[in-house]
Scaffold this active site. Structure first.
Site, PDB file in Angstrom:
ATOM      1  N   HIS A  21       2.978 -11.627  14.173  1.00 34.00           N
ATOM      2  CA  HIS A  21       4.101 -12.153  14.947  1.00 34.00           C
ATOM      3  C   HIS A  21       3.928 -13.640  15.273  1.00 34.00           C
ATOM      4  CE1 HIS A  21       7.803 -11.748  16.918  1.00 34.00           C
ATOM      5  NE2 HIS A  21       7.609 -10.620  17.569  1.00 34.00           N
ATOM      6  N   THR A  74       0.844  -1.187   0.000  1.00 34.95           N
ATOM      7  CA  THR A  74       0.000   0.000   0.000  1.00 34.95           C
ATOM      8  C   THR A  74       0.880   1.238   0.000  1.00 34.95           C
ATOM      9  OG1 THR A  74      -1.758   1.192   1.182  1.00 34.95           O
ATOM     10  CG2 THR A  74      -0.189  -0.015   2.529  1.00 34.95           C
TER      11      THR A  74
END
Length: 402
Positions: free
Chosen positions: A373, A321
């Site tokens: 994560h 993006t």
């Protein structure tokens, strides 16, 4: 002979849609493949073309109604009135001084506070189309004028129209959330609540790529039939190589399984009037920079016109993006589930940098990598960004895959 107009078959990921705009009223004629109605889903606005020449007899589903795949939404009479007689057959009873305008054009004009008397019609017989109103708004924007103040309690729950509410001299406009906006909000909340999202940053010197563009942009555009050389092509190709090196970034989570993808389908975020959509460039590992730039340009044009298909936004193993086109200096992009990571590009800004003991003014860009994560460790995220940085600062590495 009566025929049916049906809702197109939605993909499995789309349960239903909402009638957004009817472009014809009962009694109006149309031509084969002319767009009759827009149906808004939680992904795109889908145009429904006329299956044949005919005249609309009855609308079964009004604007704002929820519809499902293959549901009958209108009845039309095939033939009946030639498409070339559209204006005559529809408007023969209209007063001589009445302005001829499509329903969608009237709706858009009301929303933007535009007087139809100021708009030139390009449709048959001088009819004002939705595009005429949109183009007039871009060419000569006018201040939105609330023609009428409507109490909030008078608003119907399913009405898509904005409602003006006034308390003294303080005006508020209440606009129902579109299905696309609602779905975007749902997915953003899902991403923040169901992932262990973390963002790491780096910065990149854009001078080498900018010099390459300056040197070859005219020749590139000529050789590749008008395709312009931008920054996205470099970043997509750099991401392809970085994804090969760090497979965890090109992964997703499916239940209790980690899925590592052996291909690079990269989504490119495109801003539209209705919200952010993320069409996917398939098999970027096999694409040239010119093919990437052409694909991104095509997405931008079709995204603006609402013509990106639902299937083009399915899948994707990684997303890029670019908030820099709007002036963003730094941000923390939100994941696009089930993808494990998203790269954020930002504004190029000159800053003083220390280079070999000297201070130089360089065009710098901050890069942000948001990642899940649960599947990507901090070490892998940092290595990925460093790989992107190295390739952008030395573009020859992209071509040589170094």
């Amino acid at each position: 002979m009566s025929n049916e107009i049906k809702v197109p078959t939605f993909p499995e990921s789309v349960q239903d849609g909402t009638i957004a705009t009817w472009y014809k009223k009962p009694g109006e004629a149309f031509s084969r493949d002319e767009v009759i109605v827009d149906i808004e889903t939680d992904k795109v606005v889908q145009e429904v073309p006329a299956p044949a020449d005919g005249v609309l007899k009855e609308i079964l589903k009004e604007e704002g109604d929820v519809v499902t795949s293959n549901e009958v939404i209108a009845i039309f009479s095939e033939g009946g009135a030639a498409a070339s007689d559209d204006v005559t057959s529809v408007d023969s009873s209209a007063d001589a001084g009445e302005i001829l305008a499509a329903p969608a054009a009237k709706k858009l004009a009301d929303e933007r506070g535009i007087s139809l008397a100021d708009v030139s019609g390009t449709g048959k017989g001088g009819r004002i189309t939705k595009e005429d109103v949109a183009n007039f708004s871009k060419a000569a924007p006018t201040e939105e004028k609330p023609a009428a103040v409507v109490p909030a309690q008078a608003k119907a729950a399913a009405s898509p129209e904005p409602v003006m509410q006034m308390t003294g001299d303080r005006v508020e406009k209440r606009v129902p959330m579109t299905r696309l906006r609602a779905r975007i909000a749902e997915r953003l909340l899902e991403a923040t609540q169901s992932t262990a999202m973390l963002t790491t940053f780096n910065e990149v010197n854009m001078a080498p790529v900018m010099e390459l563009r300056r040197q070859y942009k005219d020749r590139f555009e000529k050789v590749h039939n008008g395709t312009r050389l931008g920054f996205m092509g470099f970043f997509v190709k750099a991401a392809v190589e970085a994804l090969r090196r760090i497979p965890a970034v090109n992964s997703s989570i499916d239940g209790n399984d980690f899925v590592y993808h052996g291909y690079q389908d990269i989504g490119v975020a495109v801003s539209t009037e209705k919200g952010l959509v993320v069409p996917v460039l398939r098999n970027c590992e096999n694409m040239s920079i010119a093919e990437v730039e052409n694909g991104v340009r095509d997405f931008g044009i079709r995204g603006r016109d609402g013509k990106i298909g639902i299937d083009e936004m399915q899948g994707g193993t990684f997303t890029i993006t670019n908030g820099g086109v709007f002036g963003s200096l730094m941000s923390t992009p939100i994941l696009n589930p089930p993808q494990a990571a998203i790269l954020g590009m930002h504004k190029i800004q000159e800053r003083p940098m220390a280079v070999n003991g000297e201070v130089k003014i360089l065009p710098m860009m901050y890069l942000a990598l948001s990642y899940d994560h649960r599947i990507i460790d901090g070490k892998e995220a940092v290595q990925f960004l460093v790989a992107i940085k190295d390739m952008i600062e030395d573009p020859a590495r992209i071509l040589l895959e170094l």
